[in-house]
Write an enzyme that holds these catalytic residues in place. Sequence first.
Site, PDB file in Angstrom:
ATOM      1  N   ASP A  35      -0.223  -4.982   3.901  1.00 35.96           N
ATOM      2  CA  ASP A  35       0.861  -4.081   4.320  1.00 35.96           C
ATOM      3  C   ASP A  35       2.217  -4.728   4.076  1.00 35.96           C
ATOM      4  O   ASP A  35       2.354  -5.942   4.101  1.00 35.96           O
ATOM      5  CB  ASP A  35       0.714  -3.742   5.817  1.00 35.96           C
ATOM      6  CG  ASP A  35       1.427  -2.459   6.182  1.00 35.96           C
ATOM      7  OD1 ASP A  35       0.739  -1.443   6.394  1.00 35.96           O
ATOM      8  OD2 ASP A  35       2.680  -2.448   6.239  1.00 35.96           O
ATOM      9  N   ASP A  61       3.952  -5.476  -0.891  1.00 33.72           N
ATOM     10  CA  ASP A  61       4.785  -4.296  -1.149  1.00 33.72           C
ATOM     11  C   ASP A  61       4.152  -3.600  -2.349  1.00 33.72           C
ATOM     12  O   ASP A  61       4.199  -4.109  -3.469  1.00 33.72           O
ATOM     13  CB  ASP A  61       6.224  -4.723  -1.460  1.00 33.72           C
ATOM     14  CG  ASP A  61       7.125  -3.519  -1.715  1.00 33.72           C
ATOM     15  OD1 ASP A  61       6.598  -2.395  -1.900  1.00 33.72           O
ATOM     16  OD2 ASP A  61       8.353  -3.700  -1.744  1.00 33.72           O
ATOM     17  N   TYR A 153       7.137  14.844   0.093  1.00 33.20           N
ATOM     18  CA  TYR A 153       5.821  14.305   0.471  1.00 33.20           C
ATOM     19  C   TYR A 153       4.716  15.120  -0.191  1.00 33.20           C
ATOM     20  O   TYR A 153       3.791  14.583  -0.810  1.00 33.20           O
ATOM     21  CB  TYR A 153       5.694  14.363   2.000  1.00 33.20           C
ATOM     22  CG  TYR A 153       4.386  13.843   2.546  1.00 33.20           C
ATOM     23  CD1 TYR A 153       4.120  12.480   2.579  1.00 33.20           C
ATOM     24  CD2 TYR A 153       3.413  14.718   3.036  1.00 33.20           C
ATOM     25  CE1 TYR A 153       2.913  12.003   3.089  1.00 33.20           C
ATOM     26  CE2 TYR A 153       2.219  14.251   3.547  1.00 33.20           C
ATOM     27  CZ  TYR A 153       1.971  12.891   3.570  1.00 33.20           C
ATOM     28  OH  TYR A 153       0.785  12.422   4.069  1.00 33.20           O
ATOM     29  N   LYS A 157       1.857  13.999  -2.948  1.00 30.02           N
ATOM     30  CA  LYS A 157       0.423  14.080  -2.645  1.00 30.02           C
ATOM     31  C   LYS A 157      -0.305  15.059  -3.593  1.00 30.02           C
ATOM     32  O   LYS A 157      -1.482  14.872  -3.862  1.00 30.02           O
ATOM     33  CB  LYS A 157       0.218  14.469  -1.171  1.00 30.02           C
ATOM     34  CG  LYS A 157       0.695  13.390  -0.184  1.00 30.02           C
ATOM     35  CD  LYS A 157      -0.189  12.140  -0.216  1.00 30.02           C
ATOM     36  CE  LYS A 157       0.249  11.100   0.799  1.00 30.02           C
ATOM     37  NZ  LYS A 157      -0.648   9.935   0.866  1.00 30.02           N
TER      38      LYS A 157
HETATM   39  N1  NAD Z   1      -0.421  10.909   9.790  1.00 33.27           N
HETATM   40  C1  NAD Z   1      -0.867  12.040   9.218  1.00 33.27           C
HETATM   41  O1  NAD Z   1      -0.895  13.133   9.815  1.00 33.27           O
HETATM   42  C2  NAD Z   1      -1.350  12.001   7.787  1.00 33.27           C
HETATM   43  C3  NAD Z   1      -1.879  13.175   7.247  1.00 33.27           C
HETATM   44  C4  NAD Z   1      -2.320  13.170   5.935  1.00 33.27           C
HETATM   45  C5  NAD Z   1      -2.266  12.003   5.191  1.00 33.27           C
HETATM   46  N2  NAD Z   1      -1.743  10.875   5.739  1.00 33.27           N
HETATM   47  C6  NAD Z   1      -1.680   9.670   4.892  1.00 33.27           C
HETATM   48  O2  NAD Z   1      -2.335   8.608   5.536  1.00 33.27           O
HETATM   49  C7  NAD Z   1      -1.793   7.375   5.042  1.00 33.27           C
HETATM   50  C8  NAD Z   1      -1.482   6.465   6.210  1.00 33.27           C
HETATM   51  O3  NAD Z   1      -0.409   7.048   6.939  1.00 33.27           O
HETATM   52  P1  NAD Z   1      -0.265   6.941   8.523  1.00 33.27           P
HETATM   53  O4  NAD Z   1      -0.172   8.306   9.048  1.00 33.27           O
HETATM   54  O5  NAD Z   1      -1.266   6.004   9.091  1.00 33.27           O
HETATM   55  O6  NAD Z   1       1.227   6.360   8.641  1.00 33.27           O
HETATM   56  P2  NAD Z   1       1.723   4.906   9.007  1.00 33.27           P
HETATM   57  O7  NAD Z   1       3.205   4.917   8.796  1.00 33.27           O
HETATM   58  O8  NAD Z   1       1.208   4.537  10.362  1.00 33.27           O
HETATM   59  O9  NAD Z   1       0.996   3.987   7.935  1.00 33.27           O
HETATM   60  C9  NAD Z   1       1.486   3.808   6.628  1.00 33.27           C
HETATM   61  C10 NAD Z   1       1.466   2.340   6.326  1.00 33.27           C
HETATM   62  O10 NAD Z   1       1.925   2.148   4.979  1.00 33.27           O
HETATM   63  C11 NAD Z   1       2.735   0.989   4.985  1.00 33.27           C
HETATM   64  N3  NAD Z   1       3.649   0.981   3.844  1.00 33.27           N
HETATM   65  C12 NAD Z   1       4.712   1.781   3.627  1.00 33.27           C
HETATM   66  N4  NAD Z   1       5.333   1.431   2.500  1.00 33.27           N
HETATM   67  C13 NAD Z   1       4.625   0.394   1.979  1.00 33.27           C
HETATM   68  C14 NAD Z   1       4.774  -0.423   0.825  1.00 33.27           C
HETATM   69  N5  NAD Z   1       5.785  -0.229  -0.036  1.00 33.27           N
HETATM   70  N6  NAD Z   1       3.868  -1.392   0.606  1.00 33.27           N
HETATM   71  C15 NAD Z   1       2.841  -1.597   1.475  1.00 33.27           C
HETATM   72  N7  NAD Z   1       2.667  -0.884   2.587  1.00 33.27           N
HETATM   73  C16 NAD Z   1       3.553   0.098   2.842  1.00 33.27           C
HETATM   74  C17 NAD Z   1       3.483   1.049   6.307  1.00 33.27           C
HETATM   75  O11 NAD Z   1       4.024  -0.217   6.670  1.00 33.27           O
HETATM   76  C18 NAD Z   1       2.396   1.546   7.250  1.00 33.27           C
HETATM   77  O12 NAD Z   1       1.680   0.480   7.842  1.00 33.27           O
HETATM   78  C19 NAD Z   1      -0.572   7.743   4.196  1.00 33.27           C
HETATM   79  O13 NAD Z   1      -0.916   7.715   2.827  1.00 33.27           O
HETATM   80  C20 NAD Z   1      -0.279   9.170   4.630  1.00 33.27           C
HETATM   81  O14 NAD Z   1       0.379   9.900   3.635  1.00 33.27           O
HETATM   82  C21 NAD Z   1      -1.297  10.841   7.027  1.00 33.27           C
END
Ligand code: NAD
Length: 261
Positions: A35, A61, A153, A157
């Site tokens: 992360d 990153d 977003y 996606k």
């Molecule tokens: N939360 C929802 O409702 C939801 C729904 C559909 C899909 N998603 C997808 O699930 C995945 C996880 O999201 P989440 O909801 O747990 O959010 P989150 O923000 O808790 O987790 C995302 C993680 O990605 C990391 N991140 C961001 N930019 C980065 C980079 N440049 N390099 C490395 N790490 C990086 C962040 O530090 C974070 O830990 C994402 O791809 C999101 O699009 C989430």
Amino acid sequence: MIGIDMTGRVTLITGAGGGIADVFAKAAAKVYVADLEIEDAKAKAGQLREKGLQALAVGLDVTKKEEIYSLVDRIVKEDGKIDHLINCAGISYNKPYMESTDDEFRSILEVNLISVHNCCQAVLQQMIPRKEGKIVNILSASSRMGSDFFSHYSSSKFGLLGLTQSIGLAAARHNINVNGICPGLIETGLGEKQGGGLIQQMSRHSGKSQDVLRENLRRSIPLRRFQSGEDIGHMALFLCSDLAKNITCQAINVCGGMRMN
Ligand SMILES: NC(=O)c1ccc[n+]([C@@H]2O[C@H](COP(=O)([O-])OP(=O)(O)OC[C@H]3O[C@@H](n4cnc5c(N)ncnc54)[C@H](O)[C@@H]3O)[C@@H](O)[C@H]2O)c1
């Protein structure tokens, strides 16, 4: 009895992994939690190790190609292989389309789409000679339906759905499966660093309270509940198992019935 045992398997998860890291570690895989926020990754890996599971935190990153390649090299040196790549890192901006900027579009495509291409290419270079491996990309319900409120977003996606199918086709001849999961709604910190989480920002723009919006969203889900990180982890674990050996190029909804396409 059918169970999923990942003993001896090596799993790389981008994004702190939430419930996905827990599920793979509980299935006895060695999990690399990669992360941007190294402290979050350390916290997650530490919790798992306290339970006697195998997890290592690494700073990454995903927008930096050289960091991806050096991490893949390091894992292959230490463990000889990467069996599973879970591309979960992602960002979101939550705001009406007419307020969205070029810079937001560029940065979201960089993190949610181009970085996944780079991670897949880097890992496939070591999976292809072994003729074995699984990749799971975390897509979204927004991979299948646009939104005025998070157009960038949704665009990223939708793109990731096409990329998943395309990489799946390229990898299939090497016996490698590539699939996506489309989660519905999970309450996480998604979007917080980009100006505010979904419910918080919807509340700001609509004038409705966060509680009312959360309840409206919940009622929009046929099963009337939000998803959890573990729900997504269970599907990812299945897709990485031999039980799913004939599933590739698919995007599986885990959304309580919110999407049916
Ligand atoms: N939360 C929802 O409702 C939801 C729904 C559909 C899909 N998603 C997808 O699930 C995945 C996880 O999201 P989440 O909801 O747990 O959010 P989150 O923000 O808790 O987790 C995302 C993680 O990605 C990391 N991140 C961001 N930019 C980065 C980079 N440049 N390099 C490395 N790490 C990086 C962040 O530090 C974070 O830990 C994402 O791809 C999101 O699009 C989430």
